[in-house]
Motif scaffolding. Structure first.
Motif, PDB file in Angstrom:
ATOM      1  N   UNK A 110       0.843  -1.186   0.000  1.00  0.00           N
ATOM      2  CA  UNK A 110       0.000   0.000   0.000  1.00  0.00           C
ATOM      3  C   UNK A 110       0.887   1.249   0.000  1.00  0.00           C
ATOM      4  N   UNK A 111       0.600   2.157  -0.902  1.00  0.00           N
ATOM      5  CA  UNK A 111       1.339   3.420  -0.935  1.00  0.00           C
ATOM      6  C   UNK A 111       0.599   4.389  -0.026  1.00  0.00           C
ATOM      7  N   UNK A 112       1.311   4.936   0.966  1.00  0.00           N
ATOM      8  CA  UNK A 112       0.615   5.857   1.885  1.00  0.00           C
ATOM      9  C   UNK A 112       0.141   7.112   1.150  1.00  0.00           C
ATOM     10  N   UNK A 113      -0.997   7.590   1.598  1.00  0.00           N
ATOM     11  CA  UNK A 113      -1.567   8.793   1.011  1.00  0.00           C
ATOM     12  C   UNK A 113      -0.831  10.018   1.547  1.00  0.00           C
ATOM     13  N   UNK A 114      -0.550  10.965   0.657  1.00  0.00           N
ATOM     14  CA  UNK A 114       0.089  12.204   1.087  1.00  0.00           C
ATOM     15  C   UNK A 114      -0.873  12.990   1.966  1.00  0.00           C
ATOM     16  N   UNK A 115      -0.316  13.620   2.986  1.00  0.00           N
ATOM     17  CA  UNK A 115      -1.117  14.390   3.929  1.00  0.00           C
ATOM     18  C   UNK A 115      -0.776  15.861   3.745  1.00  0.00           C
ATOM     19  N   UNK A 174      -0.083  19.691   4.727  1.00  0.00           N
ATOM     20  CA  UNK A 174       0.691  20.223   5.851  1.00  0.00           C
ATOM     21  C   UNK A 174      -0.189  20.509   7.059  1.00  0.00           C
ATOM     22  N   UNK A 175      -1.259  21.264   6.876  1.00  0.00           N
ATOM     23  CA  UNK A 175      -2.120  21.641   8.005  1.00  0.00           C
ATOM     24  C   UNK A 175      -2.711  20.410   8.687  1.00  0.00           C
ATOM     25  N   UNK A 176      -3.067  19.404   7.907  1.00  0.00           N
ATOM     26  CA  UNK A 176      -3.612  18.170   8.458  1.00  0.00           C
ATOM     27  C   UNK A 176      -2.523  17.425   9.236  1.00  0.00           C
ATOM     28  N   UNK A 177      -1.316  17.415   8.692  1.00  0.00           N
ATOM     29  CA  UNK A 177      -0.200  16.727   9.362  1.00  0.00           C
ATOM     30  C   UNK A 177       0.101  17.379  10.709  1.00  0.00           C
ATOM     31  N   UNK A 178       0.082  18.695  10.767  1.00  0.00           N
ATOM     32  CA  UNK A 178       0.347  19.409  12.019  1.00  0.00           C
ATOM     33  C   UNK A 178      -0.703  19.064  13.066  1.00  0.00           C
TER      34      UNK A 178
END
Length: 149
Positions: free
Chosen positions: A4-9, A11-15
């Motif tokens: 499975x290739x992880x979905x890009x997150x 920036x604001x969601x990652x924080x």
């Protein structure tokens, strides 16, 4: 089964989702007159291969003796960093290729360091205090110096 290739997150969601933890490894050269485990000088600028002993060359039967001043300096660093000082600690071999260590391993502490669980408080410009957690302060012999022409 395919990976499975992880979905890009974004920036604001990652924080919002993650708490970044950044570790920094800092090496400090103690100002001792001799090396960590033998009586060879620990000074710079000498001719190559001139500051060695049977111990640093890894010759059979040569046994290391710890540098007392280095232990005292390491304890002082631990105290300055508000660390707990271990009642006992252990050195182990780090066995991987060192082109500048003839015995082919480095003597180091990791699992049982001399100082552990400390902190350093830093006062910021606004007067707030930021605490830097210190996991360990440990001793190890320094590898030599590679010189290439």
């Amino acid at each position: 089964m395919t990976a499975q290739i992880p979905e890009l997150v974004e920036y604001e969601d990652a924080v919002q989702r993650y708490d970044p933890v950044i570790g920094i490894e800092v090496h400090v050269e103690l100002g001792t007159a001799t090396k960590m485990f033998d009586g060879a000088p620990a000074s710079f600028g000498a001719e190559p291969n001139s500051q060695v002993t049977p111990v640093s060359l890894g010759l059979p039967g040569a046994l290391p003796v710890i540098n007392r001043a280095a232990v005292e300096y390491a304890i002082r660093i631990g105290l300055a960093l508000n660390c707990s000082i271990a009642e006992s600690c252990r050195f182990a071999r780090k066995n991987y290729f060192y082109p500048d260590v003839p015995k082919n391993f480095q003597t180091s502490q990791y699992d049982e360091p001399i100082a552990y669980d400390g902190h350093l408080d830093i006062e910021l410009d606004d007067g707030a205090v930021f605490r830097v957690e210190i996991e360990r302060a440990h001793m190890e012999e320094d590898a030599g110096k590679n010189t290439h022409v």
